[in-house]
Each structure stands twice: as C-alpha cells, then as structure tokens.
Scaffold this active site. Structure first.
Site, PDB file in Angstrom:
ATOM      1  N   ASP A  29      10.514  -6.275  -7.738  1.00  0.00           N
ATOM      2  CA  ASP A  29      11.129  -7.170  -8.848  1.00  0.00           C
ATOM      3  C   ASP A  29       9.527  -6.008  -9.399  1.00  0.00           C
ATOM      4  O   ASP A  29       8.807  -5.851 -10.050  1.00  0.00           O
ATOM      5  CB  ASP A  29      10.546  -8.394  -7.840  1.00  0.00           C
ATOM      6  N   PHE A  30       9.989  -7.223 -11.121  1.00  0.00           N
ATOM      7  CA  PHE A  30       9.487  -7.512 -12.443  1.00  0.00           C
ATOM      8  C   PHE A  30       8.076  -8.243 -12.411  1.00  0.00           C
ATOM      9  O   PHE A  30       7.363  -8.158 -12.122  1.00  0.00           O
ATOM     10  CB  PHE A  30      10.137  -6.926 -13.323  1.00  0.00           C
ATOM     11  N   ASP A  31       8.997  -9.454 -12.984  1.00  0.00           N
ATOM     12  CA  ASP A  31       8.177 -10.347 -13.027  1.00  0.00           C
ATOM     13  C   ASP A  31       7.468 -10.758 -11.783  1.00  0.00           C
ATOM     14  O   ASP A  31       7.815 -11.174 -11.150  1.00  0.00           O
ATOM     15  CB  ASP A  31       8.691 -11.087 -13.769  1.00  0.00           C
ATOM     16  N   ASP A 209       8.410 -11.852  -5.946  1.00  0.00           N
ATOM     17  CA  ASP A 209       7.537 -13.189  -5.877  1.00  0.00           C
ATOM     18  C   ASP A 209       8.646 -14.237  -6.130  1.00  0.00           C
ATOM     19  O   ASP A 209       7.516 -15.783  -5.878  1.00  0.00           O
ATOM     20  CB  ASP A 209       6.632 -12.997  -7.308  1.00  0.00           C
TER      21      ASP A 209
END
Length: 294
Positions: A29-31, A209
């Site tokens: 995932d990124f953020d 997250d």
C-alpha cells in the site's frame, strides 16, 4: 482481540511461509505504508528508505512488486516513480503493467456518475470547508481527517449516495469515505488477479495499514503472508503479523530483499533484471478489462 505478532521479530516464521516458493509477489500500500500519513494527502511522499528498498526488490528477477493504493493510478505512479513495478490504483480498478493500463469495465462506465456525485457532494459539504471531495475519475474520496465533524460528514456522505439510487457504493477507510462503483472489486481482488497472472510458484505477501487493506490481507491467505502497519483497530485484523509504525516498513522490505538474495542467489547474479509481470500476463488472465495503451 488478539494482536498479531511482530513481523520484524518473527522473520524466521515469515521465511518458513515463503520457503518452497519459486518467487515473491509483493503487494504494498502507499499512504501509511510507503509514505507516512500526513494532514494533507497532497503532501504524502514515499520515504527515501522505502524507495531504496523497493528499487532493490524490483531489480530481483524472482520478485514482482506491486504498489496497490486507493489513489488514482496516475497520482500513484507519479509519487512512487520506480521502474519495473506494477501499479494498481483506485483499489485495483486500474492496473498498469509496463506501458499498458487495464481498467475495470464497470468502473469505466461509472466515470460520469462519479464526477456528478463529486460535484453535488462538494455543494452539500460547503459548511465543512476542511472536508474535501477528491474526484479520482473511477472513484472519489471524501477526506475528513482533522475535522471536528468527521462523523457527521461521513454519515451525510453515506446518506447522500444511498438516496441518489445509483450503482455507486460508499466504503469506509481511515479518515475517508470512498465512493466506488458497485462492483465486487477491491485491493484483495487486485492481489488475486496479480497472483493469478504472476509466474507459477510465486508466493504473495501484502503490507498495508488501512481498513481497505484488510481485503488484501485476506486475499493472500492461507498460502501467503499479510502484515498490518500501525495499531490494530478494535475490529481486529486479518493480518498475520504487525509492524508497529510506518518507519518499520523499510526494515521489513530490506529483509525481504536479503531473503530473496539468499533464496535465489544465482538468479540475482545470472539473470538480467526484468519486469516479472508483463502486460500480456494480465491480458491473458483478465480479458474483460478495458485495455488502454499509454
């Protein structure tokens, strides 16, 4: 509620789960995972340590790396900007491999509806200027981070979309409400698609997250590994392991690179670097996707 064990303290257990595989499919995932959570989503940036770790992993001929995010594909590509990765934006509704982009047909049909709902929601939420509506073409996001009226705005968003009587649904995320086409597709479905398209014998591992990453955690099980970044919510998590903070993510990525070198040493040194998952692999797996050459 049981908190998953630490991924960093149980690397031998992760290694055992990956042993016997012919390669690694890594979804990240990124953020909140590659980039720290920041008050303004426009300011989010991948950390230098995470970038260096991903660059090294992407060079390994037995590792396929996929950046998987709720962000629009073009935004995700610009922020990560690493050659050789597969990019899955808008929760996997659009996927780029090489120079080819695949778009889910249901999402493609809902672009105008998403734009219309975004415009109307902005008008509805003018009393809450700290809450923004982001049109991401295939989906839209209502950002409520930092608002004293987050719960009220989230409820108003859900009610508004429900009353609109369309093929759009609202999905809760961390400090956001997502407007998505009413189709059974999410980060987990994207990981399943990538796993099916990847080379035979590759074992999946997913790191994220957000509540929207729970779909990704479930998708890689029981054969793969899932790691949750941050505090586990009261609702629990489907992840096998935890990373207490975003800063721990590069440490796990570095260890995965070391594991890949030890597990497939000859391939690292004898084979040229190449993108493991090609556009043709995805095209053969999901021929219903709309193909857009960049």
């Amino acid at each position: 509620m049981t908190t998953p064990p630490s991924a960093l303290s149980n690397r031998e257990q992760i290694a055992r789960a990956l042993d016997g595989s012919d390669g690694l499919l890594l979804g990240v995932d990124f953020d909140g995972t590659l980039a720290p959570i920041v008050p303004d989503p426009d300011d989010a940036a991948i950390t230098d340590s995470a970038r260096e770790s991903l660059v090294d992993l992407a060079k390994h001929p037995r590792v396929t790396v996929a950046a998987v995010s709720g962000r629009e594909l073009s935004d995700l590509v610009d922020r990560v900007d690493i050659d050789g990765l597969v990019y899955a934006g808008n929760h996997g509704l659009e996927i780029r491999a090489g120079e080819t982009t695949f778009v889910h047909p249901a999402a493609a049909r809902q672009r105008a509806q998403i734009r219309h709902l975004s415009e109307r929601l902005r008008d509805r939420l003018t009393d809450f200027p700290e809450c923004t509506v982001e049109n991401k073409s295939l989906t839209a996001t209502v950002h409520v981070r930092g608002s004293d009226h987050a719960a009220r705005v989230a409820s108003a968003t859900e009610t508004f979309v429900a009353e609109a009587e369309n093929d759009v649904r609202v999905v809760p995320g961390k400090c956001v409400r997502e407007l998505r086409p009413a189709v059974e597709w999410d980060k987990g479905a994207a990981m399943e698609l990538l796993a099916e398209a990847a080379s035979d014998g590759y074992r999946p591992l997913y790191i994220g997250d957000d509540t929207t990453d729970e779909d990704g955690f479930r998708a890689v099980q029981p054969d793969g590994v899932a790691a949750k970044v941050g505090t586990v919510a009261e609702t629990g998590t489907a992840a096998d392991f935890e990373l207490r903070e975003q800063a721990a993510v590069p440490r796990l990525l570095d260890w995965l690179s070391e594991y890949a070198d030890e597990r497939w040493t000859s391939e690292r040194h004898d084979s040229p670097s190449r993108q493991q998952l090609r556009a043709d692999d995805l095209r053969d797996t999901e021929d219903e996707f709309v193909v857009r050459n960049e």
